[in-house]
Design a protein around this motif. Sequence first.
Motif, PDB file in Angstrom:
ATOM      1  N   THR A  42       0.852  -1.186   0.000  1.00  0.00           N
ATOM      2  CA  THR A  42       0.000   0.000   0.000  1.00  0.00           C
ATOM      3  C   THR A  42       0.885   1.231   0.000  1.00  0.00           C
ATOM      4  O   THR A  42       1.580   1.497   0.979  1.00  0.00           O
ATOM      5  CB  THR A  42      -0.916   0.017   1.237  1.00  0.00           C
ATOM      6  N   THR A  43       0.886   1.962  -1.086  1.00  0.00           N
ATOM      7  CA  THR A  43       1.741   3.142  -1.189  1.00  0.00           C
ATOM      8  C   THR A  43       0.909   4.411  -1.262  1.00  0.00           C
ATOM      9  O   THR A  43      -0.277   4.372  -1.598  1.00  0.00           O
ATOM     10  CB  THR A  43       2.640   3.059  -2.429  1.00  0.00           C
ATOM     11  N   GLY A  44       1.548   5.525  -0.937  1.00  0.00           N
ATOM     12  CA  GLY A  44       0.872   6.808  -1.001  1.00  0.00           C
ATOM     13  C   GLY A  44       1.212   7.657   0.200  1.00  0.00           C
ATOM     14  O   GLY A  44       1.799   7.179   1.184  1.00  0.00           O
ATOM     15  N   PRO A  45       0.853   8.928   0.157  1.00  0.00           N
ATOM     16  CA  PRO A  45       1.213   9.846   1.232  1.00  0.00           C
ATOM     17  C   PRO A  45       0.589   9.497   2.573  1.00  0.00           C
ATOM     18  O   PRO A  45       1.120   9.879   3.618  1.00  0.00           O
ATOM     19  CB  PRO A  45       0.687  11.207   0.722  1.00  0.00           C
ATOM     20  N   GLU A  46      -0.501   8.735   2.564  1.00  0.00           N
ATOM     21  CA  GLU A  46      -1.181   8.413   3.819  1.00  0.00           C
ATOM     22  C   GLU A  46      -0.562   7.228   4.549  1.00  0.00           C
ATOM     23  O   GLU A  46      -0.943   6.923   5.685  1.00  0.00           O
ATOM     24  CB  GLU A  46      -2.664   8.131   3.560  1.00  0.00           C
ATOM     25  N   THR A  47       0.407   6.542   3.906  1.00  0.00           N
ATOM     26  CA  THR A  47       1.047   5.391   4.549  1.00  0.00           C
ATOM     27  C   THR A  47       2.568   5.532   4.579  1.00  0.00           C
ATOM     28  O   THR A  47       3.281   4.549   4.754  1.00  0.00           O
ATOM     29  CB  THR A  47       0.665   4.084   3.831  1.00  0.00           C
ATOM     30  N   THR A  48       3.051   6.755   4.413  1.00  0.00           N
ATOM     31  CA  THR A  48       4.501   6.975   4.300  1.00  0.00           C
ATOM     32  C   THR A  48       5.240   6.638   5.584  1.00  0.00           C
ATOM     33  O   THR A  48       6.328   6.045   5.549  1.00  0.00           O
ATOM     34  CB  THR A  48       4.781   8.446   3.919  1.00  0.00           C
ATOM     35  N   TYR A  49       4.679   6.992   6.732  1.00  0.00           N
ATOM     36  CA  TYR A  49       5.420   6.842   7.989  1.00  0.00           C
ATOM     37  C   TYR A  49       5.601   5.367   8.368  1.00  0.00           C
ATOM     38  O   TYR A  49       6.723   4.920   8.627  1.00  0.00           O
ATOM     39  CB  TYR A  49       4.719   7.585   9.133  1.00  0.00           C
ATOM     40  N   TYR A  50       4.508   4.620   8.414  1.00  0.00           N
ATOM     41  CA  TYR A  50       4.633   3.210   8.819  1.00  0.00           C
ATOM     42  C   TYR A  50       5.023   2.313   7.652  1.00  0.00           C
ATOM     43  O   TYR A  50       5.502   1.201   7.863  1.00  0.00           O
ATOM     44  CB  TYR A  50       3.329   2.729   9.473  1.00  0.00           C
ATOM     45  N   GLY A  51       4.857   2.800   6.432  1.00  0.00           N
ATOM     46  CA  GLY A  51       5.342   2.076   5.270  1.00  0.00           C
ATOM     47  C   GLY A  51       4.280   1.213   4.620  1.00  0.00           C
ATOM     48  O   GLY A  51       3.317   0.780   5.265  1.00  0.00           O
ATOM     49  N   GLY A  52       4.480   0.953   3.329  1.00  0.00           N
ATOM     50  CA  GLY A  52       3.503   0.197   2.569  1.00  0.00           C
ATOM     51  C   GLY A  52       3.963  -1.165   2.116  1.00  0.00           C
ATOM     52  O   GLY A  52       3.185  -1.920   1.532  1.00  0.00           O
ATOM     53  N   ASN A  53       5.232  -1.533   2.368  1.00  0.00           N
ATOM     54  CA  ASN A  53       5.735  -2.830   1.907  1.00  0.00           C
ATOM     55  C   ASN A  53       5.290  -3.959   2.826  1.00  0.00           C
ATOM     56  O   ASN A  53       5.151  -3.787   4.042  1.00  0.00           O
ATOM     57  CB  ASN A  53       7.264  -2.808   1.827  1.00  0.00           C
ATOM     58  N   THR A  54       5.086  -5.142   2.233  1.00  0.00           N
ATOM     59  CA  THR A  54       4.650  -6.296   3.018  1.00  0.00           C
ATOM     60  C   THR A  54       5.841  -6.995   3.673  1.00  0.00           C
ATOM     61  O   THR A  54       7.001  -6.700   3.407  1.00  0.00           O
ATOM     62  CB  THR A  54       3.859  -7.284   2.151  1.00  0.00           C
ATOM     63  N   SER A  55       5.537  -7.979   4.494  1.00  0.00           N
ATOM     64  CA  SER A  55       6.419  -8.519   5.524  1.00  0.00           C
ATOM     65  C   SER A  55       7.826  -8.901   5.074  1.00  0.00           C
ATOM     66  O   SER A  55       8.021  -9.735   4.189  1.00  0.00           O
ATOM     67  CB  SER A  55       5.763  -9.761   6.143  1.00  0.00           C
ATOM     68  N   CYS A  56       8.795  -8.287   5.721  1.00  0.00           N
ATOM     69  CA  CYS A  56      10.206  -8.674   5.580  1.00  0.00           C
ATOM     70  C   CYS A  56      10.993  -8.040   6.723  1.00  0.00           C
ATOM     71  O   CYS A  56      10.880  -6.841   6.967  1.00  0.00           O
ATOM     72  CB  CYS A  56      10.781  -8.240   4.238  1.00  0.00           C
ATOM     73  N   THR A  57      11.756  -8.861   7.434  1.00  0.00           N
ATOM     74  CA  THR A  57      12.595  -8.398   8.540  1.00  0.00           C
ATOM     75  C   THR A  57      13.961  -9.057   8.419  1.00  0.00           C
ATOM     76  O   THR A  57      14.055 -10.252   8.120  1.00  0.00           O
ATOM     77  CB  THR A  57      11.954  -8.761   9.896  1.00  0.00           C
ATOM     78  N   VAL A  58      15.010  -8.283   8.628  1.00  0.00           N
ATOM     79  CA  VAL A  58      16.382  -8.803   8.554  1.00  0.00           C
ATOM     80  C   VAL A  58      16.971  -8.863   9.958  1.00  0.00           C
ATOM     81  O   VAL A  58      16.922  -7.882  10.704  1.00  0.00           O
ATOM     82  CB  VAL A  58      17.260  -7.927   7.643  1.00  0.00           C
ATOM     83  N   VAL A  59      17.520 -10.019  10.319  1.00  0.00           N
ATOM     84  CA  VAL A  59      18.175 -10.215  11.611  1.00  0.00           C
ATOM     85  C   VAL A  59      19.639 -10.535  11.348  1.00  0.00           C
ATOM     86  O   VAL A  59      19.959 -11.413  10.538  1.00  0.00           O
ATOM     87  CB  VAL A  59      17.519 -11.366  12.404  1.00  0.00           C
ATOM     88  N   SER A  60      20.531  -9.829  12.008  1.00  0.00           N
ATOM     89  CA  SER A  60      21.960 -10.060  11.785  1.00  0.00           C
ATOM     90  C   SER A  60      22.711 -10.111  13.116  1.00  0.00           C
ATOM     91  O   SER A  60      22.349  -9.441  14.084  1.00  0.00           O
ATOM     92  CB  SER A  60      22.554  -8.970  10.886  1.00  0.00           C
ATOM     93  N   GLU A  61      23.745 -10.942  13.122  1.00  0.00           N
ATOM     94  CA  GLU A  61      24.660 -11.022  14.262  1.00  0.00           C
ATOM     95  C   GLU A  61      25.975 -11.585  13.726  1.00  0.00           C
ATOM     96  O   GLU A  61      25.973 -12.610  13.029  1.00  0.00           O
ATOM     97  CB  GLU A  61      24.092 -11.907  15.367  1.00  0.00           C
ATOM     98  N   LYS A  62      27.068 -10.879  14.051  1.00  0.00           N
ATOM     99  CA  LYS A  62      28.372 -11.225  13.465  1.00  0.00           C
ATOM    100  C   LYS A  62      28.232 -11.197  11.938  1.00  0.00           C
ATOM    101  O   LYS A  62      27.785 -10.225  11.367  1.00  0.00           O
ATOM    102  CB  LYS A  62      28.860 -12.557  14.011  1.00  0.00           C
ATOM    103  N   ASP A  63      28.618 -12.285  11.254  1.00  0.00           N
ATOM    104  CA  ASP A  63      28.524 -12.314   9.793  1.00  0.00           C
ATOM    105  C   ASP A  63      27.368 -13.177   9.306  1.00  0.00           C
ATOM    106  O   ASP A  63      27.356 -13.619   8.150  1.00  0.00           O
ATOM    107  CB  ASP A  63      29.833 -12.831   9.185  1.00  0.00           C
TER     108      ASP A  63
END
Length: 278
Positions: free
Chosen positions: A14-35
Motif C-alpha cells: 500500500t503506497t501513497g502519502p497516507e502510509t509513508t510513515y509506517y510504510g507500505g511494503n509487506t512482511s520482511c525483517t532482517v536479523v543479523s549477528e556477526k557475519d
Amino acid sequence: MKISLRGVRGSIPTTGPETTYYGGNTSCTVVSEKDSILVLDGGSGMQKFNLLNNTTIKRIDILLTHLHLDHIQGLGFFNPFFDPSLDVHIWGPVSSTHSLHSRLSRYLSPPLFPVLLRDLPCKLILHEIENSSFEIGPFTLESRYVIHPGPTVGFRITGEHSVFTYIPDHEPALGSIDLVTDKKWISGIDLALNADLLLHDAQFTAQEYKNKIGWGHCSMDDATKFASLAGVKHLLLTHHDPSHTDEQLNELLTDLKKRNDYLFNYELAAEGMEIELP
C-alpha cells in the motif's frame, strides 16, 4: 543481535502519502549477528535488501513463515539470488501435498514471473521445517506451527545474548470469544515466552476482528494480551491493515493504550525501524 524492519504492511503493498510513515511494503525483517544474516519472509520489503558489496558474507538464510503471496512476492527481486558466489538457504513449512520447491516454483515461473527458480545463479538450498529446532551460525532457531490458513510457522531466534520472536500472521483467539489465559492452550505462546522482542500480527481493531474471525489475523487487543501472557519485554505490532492510514494507526494505538495498562513497552512497527538487542 540487530533487527531491521523492511516491510510491516499486511495482505497487499500500500503506497501513497497516507502510509509513508509506517510504510507500505509487506512482511520482511532482517536479523543479523556477526557475519550471519537471516531474512524473515519475502514480502515486497525484500527488494530493499542489499549487501552493499560486503564480501565477507558468503551465505544468507531466508526463513518463510508461510507461502501466501504477501510473504513471497519480493523473492524474485532479491539481489543475492543472482550472485553466483552466494549460498542462499530457504527454510519453509512442510506441506502434506507438495514440496517446498514445487510450491515456490509456482510463483517463480511463467506466467507469474519470467525467471525460473532452477535458473537462479546462486547456490540454492531448500529446507522443509515443521515443529523444528535448528542452528544457523550464532543463532539457535525454533519453528512452531501457529494458527493461520495453510501451513504456517512462527520463529523464535536466540542469539548470543538475546531472543527475538517473529509471528507476523497469527490468530491466537480463534475458537474462543476471548484469548484464553491458560498458556498451554494458546497458539505460539512457547515461541514468545520471555522474549526480548516480539514482532506480532495486529492487523485488526477489536471491532474489525469480530467480522473477520477465521481470517488468520489478530486484533491489537489480543496481540498485547498475548505478549503480556508470554512475559515479553518489548512488543512491535505489525501486519498493518492496508486500509489503515498512518493517522488511523496512531489513533488506534492511542486508544489501545488508554484501555490497556501493560508494564512492557509496545508500539507500532514501522518500515525502516532498527533495533539492537540486548
